[in-house]
Design a protein around this motif. Structure first.
Motif, PDB file in Angstrom:
ATOM      1  N   VAL A  77       0.841  -1.206   0.000  1.00  0.00           N
ATOM      2  CA  VAL A  77       0.000   0.000   0.000  1.00  0.00           C
ATOM      3  C   VAL A  77       0.873   1.253   0.000  1.00  0.00           C
ATOM      4  O   VAL A  77       0.605   2.212  -0.740  1.00  0.00           O
ATOM      5  N   LEU A  78       1.930   1.247   0.818  1.00  0.00           N
ATOM      6  CA  LEU A  78       2.836   2.396   0.857  1.00  0.00           C
ATOM      7  C   LEU A  78       3.517   2.585  -0.497  1.00  0.00           C
ATOM      8  O   LEU A  78       3.633   3.700  -1.007  1.00  0.00           O
ATOM      9  N   LYS A  79       3.974   1.467  -1.073  1.00  0.00           N
ATOM     10  CA  LYS A  79       4.679   1.552  -2.355  1.00  0.00           C
ATOM     11  C   LYS A  79       3.761   2.033  -3.466  1.00  0.00           C
ATOM     12  O   LYS A  79       4.080   2.975  -4.202  1.00  0.00           O
ATOM     13  N   GLN A  80       2.600   1.395  -3.622  1.00  0.00           N
ATOM     14  CA  GLN A  80       1.700   1.763  -4.708  1.00  0.00           C
ATOM     15  C   GLN A  80       1.098   3.145  -4.509  1.00  0.00           C
ATOM     16  O   GLN A  80       0.908   3.897  -5.475  1.00  0.00           O
ATOM     17  N   GLY A  81       0.787   3.484  -3.263  1.00  0.00           N
ATOM     18  CA  GLY A  81       0.230   4.806  -3.008  1.00  0.00           C
ATOM     19  C   GLY A  81       1.200   5.914  -3.388  1.00  0.00           C
ATOM     20  O   GLY A  81       0.847   6.862  -4.107  1.00  0.00           O
ATOM     21  N   ASN A 119      10.647   5.746  -4.348  1.00  0.00           N
ATOM     22  CA  ASN A 119      10.168   4.648  -3.488  1.00  0.00           C
ATOM     23  C   ASN A 119      10.807   3.276  -3.744  1.00  0.00           C
ATOM     24  O   ASN A 119      10.226   2.264  -3.384  1.00  0.00           O
ATOM     25  N   THR A 120      12.004   3.236  -4.314  1.00  0.00           N
ATOM     26  CA  THR A 120      12.681   1.942  -4.462  1.00  0.00           C
ATOM     27  C   THR A 120      12.899   1.243  -3.117  1.00  0.00           C
ATOM     28  O   THR A 120      12.742   0.019  -3.031  1.00  0.00           O
ATOM     29  N   PRO A 121      13.254   1.942  -2.025  1.00  0.00           N
ATOM     30  CA  PRO A 121      13.380   1.245  -0.733  1.00  0.00           C
ATOM     31  C   PRO A 121      12.111   0.497  -0.336  1.00  0.00           C
ATOM     32  O   PRO A 121      12.187  -0.622   0.175  1.00  0.00           O
ATOM     33  N   LEU A 122      10.951   1.095  -0.580  1.00  0.00           N
ATOM     34  CA  LEU A 122       9.697   0.415  -0.266  1.00  0.00           C
ATOM     35  C   LEU A 122       9.509  -0.810  -1.161  1.00  0.00           C
ATOM     36  O   LEU A 122       8.966  -1.831  -0.725  1.00  0.00           O
TER      37      LEU A 122
END
Length: 350
Positions: free
Chosen positions: A227-231, A277-280
């Protein structure tokens, strides 16, 4: 439509139709118009007027149904083109736990995969991602248009802050409905094919085995990270795309964008999301792998990666992901816009 464009007015004097004078001591209290009702009516009218004006004189609004159909078509074509880069990215991220690592880099990963499995080896796991890519893009664009249409001004222009929020909503929706279960299956199947004795004979066999052993929860591992990544992914992409589109069109919202321009803007939006957001994405991949049981939760996974492999581990697979995502977003936006144009000619909506 013409009724939406009539001026909205509130009489201040006597109203002949109801015989009530505003503020008159003798009038019945229940006939007095509420200021809250007037304000709500004015806001509702303004929203309808903006939508009507946008459809007539500005950028034509995209019906959510068209967005769902166009998004699904774009997603299916895109994943067939770009899957090998996704395969290499996932392999490099999963290889980080090997001691010593099997692959020395992107080229070595491609070389060994082709040697062991042929060119078809670069498409292992495609079925699971293809089954997910079509509904993912459909949900993404459908949600974005549904959220953004009421927020546009009278010319159909969407300001950058609102595009960020609409992109965030679209990303969260696709993460919960499609991305998390399909990405979990994809990672597990790719990881299984790398083992000495692969267990899954295909997509449906792999799905049945995972659900039999772990239940439906087994397909929702790493939901928080997803969710964090896609958001953040879609918030960044739609924000950058909308920013560049508004800059390009200037004061003329009806100005057409050539597909090459759309592709360039899409690639730029994709690159911004990769560095953002690569880390996520690394944490999400670890949480969805076959060894996800090693981590208590998303935070624990991130902490262990940082402790055992250092901060550079959060950017493993950035280069192949950068190439894939830039191509991915460029292709998706170009195909989406062109399919919407085609649908506008055959599917008439208000």
């Amino acid at each position: 439509m013409s009724s939406l464009l009539k001026p909205f007015s509130v009489c201040e004097g006597p109203c002949e139709s109801c015989g009530v004078r505003r503020g008159c001591p003798g009038s019945a209290p229940h006939h007095q118009p509420s200021s809250r009702r007037l304000a709500a009516a004015a806001r509702s009218y303004a929203a309808r007027r903006n939508l009507a004006a946008a459809a007539i004189g500005g950028r034509k609004l995209t019906h959510p149904g068209k967005a769902i159909l166009a998004g699904g078509i774009a997603g299916g074509i895109e994943i067939c083109i770009t899957f090998p880069t996704e395969y290499v990215k996932t392999q490099l991220q999963l290889d980080g736990r090997a001691n010593p690592p099997r692959y020395r880099g992107i080229g070595d990963c491609v070389k060994l995969t082709v040697q062991d499995h042929g060119l078809r080896g670069l498409y292992r796991g495609l079925s699971s991602l293809l089954y997910g890519s079509i509904p993912k893009s459909a949900v993404r664009f459908g949600t974005f248009e549904m959220l953004s249409n009421p927020m546009r001004d009278h010319t159909g222009r969407l300001d950058n802050t609102r595009s960020l929020l609409c992109g965030l909503g679209a990303g969260i929706a696709e993460a919960i409905v499609v991305v998390c279960p399909m990405e979990t299956l994809k990672v597990k199947m790719i990881h299984d094919q790398c083992s000495l004795r692969p267990r899954y004979r295909g997509f449906f066999h792999g799905v049945s085995e995972i659900i039999r052993e772990q239940g439906v929860r087994g397909t929702y591992q790493g939901l928080t990270a997803t969710v964090l990544k896609q958001g953040t992914n879609q918030a960044i992409r739609f924000y950058v795309m909308n920013l560049l589109r508004n800059w390009y069109k200037g004061d003329d919202p009806r100005k057409e964008m050539h597909p090459i321009v759309t592709a360039m803007f899409g690639a730029t939006a994709g690159a911004a999301s990769v560095f953002g957001n690569t880390p996520l994405d690394v944490v999400k991949t670890r949480m969805q792998g076959l060894e996800a049981h090693r981590y208590k939760n998303t935070v624990d996974c991130a902490f262990q990666i940082l402790k055992q492999e250092g901060p550079q581990a959060f950017y493993k697979g950035t280069v192949p992901r950068l190439g894939r995502v830039c191509l991915d977003v460029a292709i998706v936006f170009v195909i989406y816009e062109e399919v919407v144009k085609l649908l506008n000619n055959v599917w008439k909506t208000q």
